[in-house]
Design a protein around this motif. Structure first.
Motif, PDB file in Angstrom:
ATOM      1  N   ILE A 477       1.127  -1.052  -0.013  1.00  0.00           N
ATOM      2  CA  ILE A 477      -0.089   0.392   0.322  1.00  0.00           C
ATOM      3  C   ILE A 477       1.197   1.198  -0.224  1.00  0.00           C
ATOM      4  O   ILE A 477       1.700   1.135   0.667  1.00  0.00           O
ATOM      5  N   GLY A 478       0.694   2.263  -0.538  1.00  0.00           N
ATOM      6  CA  GLY A 478       1.782   2.870  -0.847  1.00  0.00           C
ATOM      7  C   GLY A 478       2.653   2.828  -2.275  1.00  0.00           C
ATOM      8  O   GLY A 478       4.049   4.131  -1.684  1.00  0.00           O
ATOM      9  N   SER A 479       3.037   1.928  -2.157  1.00  0.00           N
ATOM     10  CA  SER A 479       4.817   1.616  -3.327  1.00  0.00           C
ATOM     11  C   SER A 479       3.924   2.215  -4.636  1.00  0.00           C
ATOM     12  O   SER A 479       2.974   2.026  -5.080  1.00  0.00           O
ATOM     13  N   SER A 480       4.935   3.302  -4.510  1.00  0.00           N
ATOM     14  CA  SER A 480       4.856   3.320  -6.461  1.00  0.00           C
ATOM     15  C   SER A 480       4.738   2.513  -7.349  1.00  0.00           C
ATOM     16  O   SER A 480       4.289   2.870  -8.539  1.00  0.00           O
ATOM     17  N   ASN A 481       5.548   0.848  -7.455  1.00  0.00           N
ATOM     18  CA  ASN A 481       5.737   0.306  -8.086  1.00  0.00           C
ATOM     19  C   ASN A 481       4.573  -0.597  -8.412  1.00  0.00           C
ATOM     20  O   ASN A 481       3.970  -1.129  -9.120  1.00  0.00           O
ATOM     21  N   ILE A 482       3.571  -0.383  -7.329  1.00  0.00           N
ATOM     22  CA  ILE A 482       1.858  -1.152  -7.220  1.00  0.00           C
ATOM     23  C   ILE A 482       0.745  -0.479  -6.866  1.00  0.00           C
ATOM     24  O   ILE A 482       1.028  -0.295  -6.452  1.00  0.00           O
ATOM     25  N   ARG A 483      -0.032   0.035  -8.057  1.00  0.00           N
ATOM     26  CA  ARG A 483      -1.065   0.224  -8.104  1.00  0.00           C
ATOM     27  C   ARG A 483      -2.198  -0.209  -7.646  1.00  0.00           C
ATOM     28  O   ARG A 483      -2.174  -1.617  -8.299  1.00  0.00           O
ATOM     29  N   ILE A 484      -2.819   0.005  -6.064  1.00  0.00           N
ATOM     30  CA  ILE A 484      -3.608  -1.498  -4.842  1.00  0.00           C
ATOM     31  C   ILE A 484      -5.225  -1.377  -5.599  1.00  0.00           C
ATOM     32  O   ILE A 484      -5.454   0.203  -6.191  1.00  0.00           O
ATOM     33  N   THR A 485      -5.578  -2.041  -6.724  1.00  0.00           N
ATOM     34  CA  THR A 485      -6.856  -1.910  -7.129  1.00  0.00           C
ATOM     35  C   THR A 485      -8.067  -3.353  -6.640  1.00  0.00           C
ATOM     36  O   THR A 485      -7.967  -3.205  -5.529  1.00  0.00           O
ATOM     37  N   LYS A 486      -9.635  -2.576  -6.846  1.00  0.00           N
ATOM     38  CA  LYS A 486     -10.533  -3.400  -6.375  1.00  0.00           C
ATOM     39  C   LYS A 486     -10.236  -5.108  -6.134  1.00  0.00           C
ATOM     40  O   LYS A 486     -10.953  -5.747  -5.257  1.00  0.00           O
ATOM     41  N   GLU A 487      -9.182  -5.946  -7.086  1.00  0.00           N
ATOM     42  CA  GLU A 487      -9.340  -6.888  -7.052  1.00  0.00           C
ATOM     43  C   GLU A 487      -8.444  -7.348  -6.051  1.00  0.00           C
ATOM     44  O   GLU A 487      -8.133  -8.382  -5.643  1.00  0.00           O
ATOM     45  N   HIS A 488      -7.222  -6.608  -5.935  1.00  0.00           N
ATOM     46  CA  HIS A 488      -6.747  -6.256  -4.551  1.00  0.00           C
ATOM     47  C   HIS A 488      -7.587  -6.979  -3.157  1.00  0.00           C
ATOM     48  O   HIS A 488      -7.271  -7.923  -2.419  1.00  0.00           O
ATOM     49  N   TYR A 489      -7.759  -5.676  -2.928  1.00  0.00           N
ATOM     50  CA  TYR A 489      -9.341  -5.650  -2.134  1.00  0.00           C
ATOM     51  C   TYR A 489      -9.931  -7.114  -2.235  1.00  0.00           C
ATOM     52  O   TYR A 489     -10.468  -7.345  -0.237  1.00  0.00           O
ATOM     53  N   ALA A 490     -11.065  -7.477  -2.947  1.00  0.00           N
ATOM     54  CA  ALA A 490     -10.822  -8.828  -3.420  1.00  0.00           C
ATOM     55  C   ALA A 490     -10.072  -9.460  -2.313  1.00  0.00           C
ATOM     56  O   ALA A 490     -10.938 -10.329  -1.863  1.00  0.00           O
ATOM     57  N   CYS A 491      -9.490  -9.829  -2.971  1.00  0.00           N
ATOM     58  CA  CYS A 491      -9.120 -10.810  -2.786  1.00  0.00           C
ATOM     59  C   CYS A 491      -8.297 -11.479  -0.661  1.00  0.00           C
ATOM     60  O   CYS A 491      -8.464 -12.395  -0.515  1.00  0.00           O
ATOM     61  N   MET A 492      -8.716  -9.587  -0.449  1.00  0.00           N
ATOM     62  CA  MET A 492      -8.253  -9.724   1.058  1.00  0.00           C
ATOM     63  C   MET A 492      -9.631  -9.839   1.710  1.00  0.00           C
ATOM     64  O   MET A 492      -9.454 -10.710   2.846  1.00  0.00           O
ATOM     65  N   VAL A 493     -10.219  -9.567   1.010  1.00  0.00           N
ATOM     66  CA  VAL A 493     -11.923  -9.900   1.757  1.00  0.00           C
ATOM     67  C   VAL A 493     -11.959 -11.249   1.492  1.00  0.00           C
ATOM     68  O   VAL A 493     -12.750 -11.945   2.651  1.00  0.00           O
ATOM     69  N   ASN A 494     -11.780 -12.198   0.568  1.00  0.00           N
ATOM     70  CA  ASN A 494     -12.105 -13.540   0.502  1.00  0.00           C
ATOM     71  C   ASN A 494     -11.305 -13.453   1.566  1.00  0.00           C
ATOM     72  O   ASN A 494     -11.664 -15.222   2.107  1.00  0.00           O
TER      73      ASN A 494
END
Length: 721
Positions: A477-494
């Motif tokens: 989170i906050g990394s310049s290389n990676i843009r956190i998307t809703k897909e990543h949040y869906a993984c964490m919710v799961n």
């Protein structure tokens, strides 16, 4: 004896060769006849030059030119007087070595000679040598003309000499050729486009006074190749306003932008212009047309364009196969690939990658392995595109060891290959191997991206590593290389949801700006697993607000009510679905045996071999019950009595597919592979584990979420799915 005057007239005439043939001067004896036919005594230098010029112009091979030059030298004729004529003759027949030797001997080299040599080097794809020749020309003080600059600018772009290209641009400005000469202007636009400097290309194009189709096409091609499709459209509009008529190369390039921007209307308009302009028979416009239609999802139109091609090129075949595979027409893609192979067209890396993608989507292992054999025969197994496609194929077919063999066989691993291998590990239940590969990325000099994070979180999800998943998620989170998307949040919710940490999952969703239906549905699925009716009701209300007709969410809520025996609420949900004409996707399983797909639905007795299938099921039921299997009727989400529930479990689609496979192969196989459109139910999961103990065969099941590798009574998921 034929007089010299008569011979000179014949040699000067346009029918020189025909006259020589009449006199017996054929190709077979031409070289030996030159010496006896040429009688130069009594002729002046001008007449002799004209005779040699005629012979040089009519020469057809390197041997003829060499014989003429030798005759000049032997008779004391100053052959360098005709140096440019000889030079052009050598270049015309492709003898660059002899031409350069003669070029070095010329006492005075006109700019035309320099141009001829430079352009020939470029035509033979020897741009570095063309650049060296141009530098030598500058040192000797020969001023380049428009032809020199238009040629050498291409050489600079081929070799990647940005500084030299800009220097030549400056010379064009000094000579007044940048603005006044469209050939030099087009060459400058093309050079800057290849350097990726589209702003400079645009400035040059604006400054050229008399713009033509070549200049505009060079600008459009540059925009397309640099991913600036909108700017390419603007250049086409400007071209139209200037009254410049497009050619097939313009259309070919702009169609690429139409496909990328999904501009179907403009694409169809250009299709009409291609037909009106008589360019329809060209391979390049047709290839761009079918690619454009494929990218716009118009598969039937792309096939119609392809059918009108008489001899499709490899590029055309590849565009069609890749387009079909990307539009969910995998079976047609593989059919066309087979047709291409029968046409003796040798595939390249992109063709084979497209065919492998189709195999991966269909999970057809046998055909994928056949394509792998073709790859090995062609020596393309080290290609990165093919390597990634093969790893993905074996990963999607549950063959992780084969995927790893391909991965280890590649000489240089990039981020795409590592991500593909990591995802193959994650979806097949090899979570620790996926995490180990993730940890090795730093040693490999690779920085993870958003795809990497999805694979790592999937691995943590399948292994139940909640805290590890959260730690990795927070790291990026906050990394310049990676843009956190809703897909990543869906993984964490799961991850939270499957572990029963529903409050944390809901809290995480609240951190997302405008959470979509996928996030809420993921949490709703977790509520069903853990039977939290209170939260499920609240989440269902949010889902209905976002999308009242979302079938997946309504089915989840219906199943949740059914598991709790709330049949009145089940009836209410199903009535709502019927009123809104919504249907639940039926549970389906399928197997591929001998290249043929056999599909089964839960409770379906219509298969022609159902009698044999039923016999196998009954036999297996007896044996697995002896080992301790007890039908889990809680997974029957219907209002039936216990006996009916147990019987309905016997005919779940997974069981039908496995029983058919055992009958079809007579048990003479080491592995059965089945595929399912939904998650494997708990009863079938337990039943398959017992079956592997009974039959001694590994069973690999791929459901909508992951792979389950059943062997000797154990599943790779460790009963966590």
């Amino acid at each position: 004896m034929i007089s010299l005057r008569w011979r000179v007239k014949v040699w000067r005439s346009a029918k020189f060769v025909q006259a020589l043939h009449i006199r017996g001067f054929t190709q077979a004896n031409r070289n030996s006849t030159i010496s006896t036919t040429l009688n130069l005594h009594g002729t002046n230098l001008k007449e002799t030059s004209n005779i040699y010029i005629s012979l040089i112009q009519q020469s057809k091979s390197m041997e003829e030119i060499r014989n003429i030059q030798t005759h000049m030298i032997n008779n004391g004729f100053p052959h360098l007087r005709l140096g440019n004529k000889l030079l052009n003759a050598y270049l015309k027949v492709g003898c660059l070595g002899y031409a350069h030797q003669l070029f070095d001997e010329l006492p005075q080299r006109h700019v035309v000679a320099w141009n001829a040599m430079i352009s020939c080097y470029i035509r033979q794809k020897r741009s570095a040598e063309a650049v060296e020749l141009y530098r030598k020309m500058e040192l000797e003080g020969v001023c380049p003309d428009d032809f020199t600059l238009s040629c050498v600018l291409k050489a600079f772009s081929d070799v990647g000499l940005v500084f030299d290209g800009r220097k030549a641009h400056g010379k064009a400005v000094v000579l007044g050729l940048e603005v006044s000469n469209v050939f030099v202007g087009s060459a400058l636009v093309d050079m800057y486009a290849k350097f990726g400097q589209m702003r400079n290309a645009h400035v040059v194009a604006d400054r050229v006074v008399a713009k033509d189709v070549v200049l505009f096409t060079a600008l459009i091609v540059g925009y397309v190749q640099n991913g600036q499709d909108y700017e390419a459209m603007q250049a086409l509009s400007q071209m139209s306003k200037k009254g410049v008529k497009a050619n097939e190369y313009t259309f070919t390039s702009i169609l690429v932008s139409c496909g990328n921007l999904k501009e179907l209307c403009l694409g169809k308009l250009i299709h009409g212009l291609i037909i009106g302009g008589g360019h329809e028979s060209g391979v390049s416009p047709r290839t761009s047309l079918l690619t454009m239609y494929s990218k716009c999802g118009m598969v039937e139109d792309s096939l119609k364009v392809f059918e009108h091609l008489v001899n499709p090129s490899l590029v055309t075949w590849t565009s069609l196969i890749v387009g079909l595979a990307q539009n969910g027409k995998e079976e047609i893609a593989l059919s066309k690939f087979s047709e291409m192979m029968r046409s003796s067209v040798i595939p390249n890396c992109f063709t084979l990658s497209g065919a492998l993608v189709a195999c991966s989507s269909l999970a057809v292992l046998d055909q994928g392995q056949q394509i792998h054999t073709i790859i090995l025969k062609l020596g393309l197994h080290l290609d990165k595109f093919i390597g990634a496609a093969l790893i993905d194929l074996y990963g999607r077919c549950g063959c992780v060891k084969l995927a790893r063999l391909v991965f280890d066989g590649l000489l240089d691993c990039d981020l795409v290959l590592v991500n593909t291998m990591m995802y193959a590990y994650a979806q097949n239940g090899f979570e620790h191997e996926a995490l180990e590969l993730f940890q090795r990325m730093k040693d490999m000099g690779l920085d993870p991206n958003d795809v990497t994070l999805v694979s790592v979180l999937l691995a943590c999800d399948n292994a139940g590593l909640v805290d590890e998943g959260r730690r990795i998620f927070d790291t990026f989170i906050g990394s310049s290389n990676i843009r956190i998307t809703k897909e990543h949040y869906a993984c964490m919710v799961n991850i939270y949801g499957r572990a029963g940490r529903l409050q944390e999952a809901e809290s995480l969703i609240s951190q997302v700006h405008n959470p979509d239906i996928v996030l809420w549905r993921t949490l709703l699925s977790a509520c069903r697993i853990h039977g939290d009716m209170t939260m499920a009701g609240r989440i269902l209300n949010k889902v209905i607000e976002l999308s009242p007709k979302d079938e997946g969410s309504l089915v989840l809520s219906s199943n949740l009510y059914a598991s709790k025996g709330s049949w009145s609420q089940v009836i209410g949900v199903k009535s709502w679905m019927r009123e809104n004409r919504l249907k639940k996707s039926p549970a389906m399983s399928w197997v591929i045996i001998g290249g043929e797909v056999h599909t089964f639905r839960a409770g379906d007795c219509s298969h022609p071999k159902f009698k044999e299938i039923n016999y196998i099921i009954m036999e297996l039921m007896k044996k697995v019950k002896d080992l301790g299997y007890v039908p889990a009727t809680k997974f029957v989400l219907q209002d039936l009595d216990e006996k009916e529930k147990e019987t309905s479990l016997y005919y779940h689609s997974e069981k039908l597919a496995i029983a058919f496979s055992l009958w079809k192969t007579s048990g003479k196989t080491s592995c059965i592979r089945i595929y399912k459109n939904l998650k494997v139910c708990g009863d079938c999961h337990a039943w398959i584990k017992f079956v592997t103990t009974v039959v001694g065969i590994e069973i690999v099941a791929r459901d909508m979420k992951r792979f389950h590798h059943f062997k000797d009574g154990v599943c790779s998921c460790k009963d966590y799915w």
